[in-house]
Design a protein around this motif. Structure first.
Motif, short mmCIF file in Angstrom:
data_model
loop_
_atom_site.label_atom_id
_atom_site.label_comp_id
_atom_site.label_asym_id
_atom_site.label_seq_id
_atom_site.Cartn_x
_atom_site.Cartn_y
_atom_site.Cartn_z
N GLN A 21 1.69 0.35 -7.59
CA GLN A 21 0.75 -0.44 -7.01
C GLN A 21 1.04 -0.43 -5.46
O GLN A 21 0.28 -0.28 -4.74
CB GLN A 21 0.67 -1.73 -7.46
N LYS A 22 2.44 -0.76 -5.22
CA LYS A 22 2.72 -0.77 -3.78
C LYS A 22 2.37 0.54 -2.95
O LYS A 22 1.83 0.31 -1.94
CB LYS A 22 4.17 -1.46 -3.62
N GLN A 25 -1.34 0.90 -2.46
CA GLN A 25 -1.87 -0.10 -1.38
C GLN A 25 -1.78 0.34 -0.09
O GLN A 25 -2.68 0.08 0.76
CB GLN A 25 -1.21 -1.66 -1.91
N CYS A 30 -9.11 0.45 -0.78
CA CYS A 30 -9.45 -0.95 -1.75
C CYS A 30 -8.18 -1.67 -1.66
O CYS A 30 -6.92 -1.20 -1.64
CB CYS A 30 -9.78 -0.76 -2.98
N ASP A 31 -8.40 -3.20 -2.47
CA ASP A 31 -7.05 -3.86 -2.60
C ASP A 31 -6.64 -3.41 -4.19
O ASP A 31 -7.27 -3.88 -4.97
CB ASP A 31 -7.61 -5.33 -2.78
N VAL A 32 -5.79 -2.73 -4.19
CA VAL A 32 -5.10 -2.29 -5.53
C VAL A 32 -4.35 -3.50 -5.99
O VAL A 32 -4.46 -3.60 -7.37
CB VAL A 32 -4.23 -1.29 -5.26
N ALA A 33 -4.07 -4.67 -5.49
CA ALA A 33 -3.43 -5.71 -6.09
C ALA A 33 -4.28 -6.40 -7.20
O ALA A 33 -3.93 -7.05 -7.91
CB ALA A 33 -2.88 -6.50 -5.16
N GLN A 34 -5.53 -6.31 -6.94
CA GLN A 34 -6.49 -7.04 -7.75
C GLN A 34 -6.60 -6.50 -9.31
O GLN A 34 -7.57 -6.93 -9.98
CB GLN A 34 -7.77 -7.17 -6.97
N SER A 207 -11.09 -3.28 1.58
CA SER A 207 -10.52 -4.73 1.76
C SER A 207 -10.23 -4.87 3.14
O SER A 207 -9.45 -3.97 3.72
CB SER A 207 -9.31 -4.76 0.75
N LYS A 210 -6.25 -6.96 2.98
CA LYS A 210 -4.97 -6.54 2.46
C LYS A 210 -3.96 -6.15 3.47
O LYS A 210 -2.73 -5.88 3.03
CB LYS A 210 -5.30 -5.47 1.49
N TYR A 213 -3.26 0.58 5.72
CA TYR A 213 -3.20 2.05 4.91
C TYR A 213 -3.78 2.87 5.83
O TYR A 213 -4.14 2.81 6.71
CB TYR A 213 -4.33 1.57 3.55
N GLN A 216 -6.62 2.67 8.38
CA GLN A 216 -7.22 1.29 8.32
C GLN A 216 -7.47 0.87 9.76
O GLN A 216 -8.48 0.06 9.76
CB GLN A 216 -5.94 0.34 7.91
#
Length: 312
Positions: A21-22, A25, A30-34, A207, A210, A213, A216
């Motif tokens: 995940q980290k 991310q 996109c926001d992978v944490a969700q 996102s 977040k 990235y 970004q």
């Protein structure tokens, strides 16, 4: 009636490990944490991996599969390049990047009647954009009439008990075009920034909260400070001439192309397509696919709105 479709032009890529995940991310829009799983359900999202200049290298549908695994459904011809791109950055992370194209199949399911899925022991999610997980199989609700199933290859034959499994690449593409959902194809690698495909308003594909990235800075600058001159529109055409991705498009009194096809598919005696074009030409319904501006495309309404602050 439920229709089962073999989506063979998309493959599953798995990111697996304590840092999955980290790592992801810091790589994608996109926001992978969700995507974390709770009670055998999770959210899904669209997303993209970009260059440092914000140009899209590949796009995907993402879903968390367990606490240490995230799955990405990617256009198959771009899978090898996607793996190579991600591996450039993964050397210091505890994450394994796995080509699961042979171990998993992606099945499209059309129809609001979910009884066939339930007979397979699969309980589909109720919310659009949500996934339900059943051992090694994942069911994603894309819209009110479509589900996507990620199923181990050795279990896919179960589906034949409830209906024939036919090639569905073209039909699935048509449905995505109708939904206004575009993706990167081989011909359009590094052609678009995410906002050109309306990713700022489609399925939480970008996102803006977040953090960092790859790419970004460019994506955020375009959202808040830039002027987006081209974006995604839906068109139809009565031509049989293939309007493949990256086909240039024109408008009268301009020699240079004012945009390019993002996605297309034949339908009836013509075609449906999504294209990134100059907003002025599209909103004037003045987009053509030949330099002499004799072959006109007909602009169609998208099934979602683009807020004013998302157009600039």
């Amino acid at each position: 009636m439920t229709i089962f479709l073999d989506i063979s032009d998309h493959s599953l890529l798995l990111l697996q490990g304590p840092d999955a995940q980290k790592f992801l991310q810091g790589q994608v829009t996109c926001d992978v944490a969700q995507l974390a799983i709770s009670d055998n359900k999770s959210k899904t999202t669209l997303g993209a991996h970009c260059t440092h200049k914000g140009r899209m290298l590949f796009s995907f549908l993402a879903c968390g599969l367990d606490e240490q695994t995230i799955g990405l459904s990617i256009y198959t011809p771009l899978l090898a390049d996607a793996i190579a791109q991600l591996k450039k950055y993964s050397i210091f992370s505890k994450v394994e990047i796995i080509d699961a194209s042979s171990s998993y199949r992606i099945i499209g399911i059309k129809g609001s009647d979910t009884s066939a899925l339930q007979k397979l022991g699969l309980s589909p999610p109720n919310k659009i954009g949500e996934a339900s997980h059943h051992k090694s199989t994942t069911i994603i609700k894309l819209d009110d009439e479509r589900f996507e199933c990620w199923i181990p290859s050795d279990e896919a034959n179960k589906i034949s008990e409830f209906g024939s499994l036919t090639s569905g690449n073209e039909a699935w593409c048509i449905d995505n075009i109708h939904q206004g959902i575009a993706e990167v194809r081989s011909e359009t690698v590094e052609e678009f920034i995410p906002q050109m495909l309306n990713y700022q308003v489609v399925r939480e594909a970008i996102s803006f909260e977040k953090g960092c990235y790859t790419g970004q800075e460019v994506v955020a600058r375009m959202q808040y400070l830039g002027k987006l001159k081209k974006r995604l529109y839906r068109f139809s055409s009565d031509t049989n001439t293939p309007l493949v991705p990256n086909t240039p498009l024109y408008t009268p009194n301009k020699k240079q192309a004012i945009g390019h096809v993002a996605l297309s598919a034949p339908l009836n005696d013509g075609q449906v397509l999504l294209a990134v074009v100059n907003a002025e030409a599209a909103e004037a319904d003045s987009v053509y696919f030949d330099e002499n501006t004799q072959q006109k495309l007909s602009v169609q309404t998208l099934p979602y709105d683009i807020p004013e602050n998302s157009k600039s």
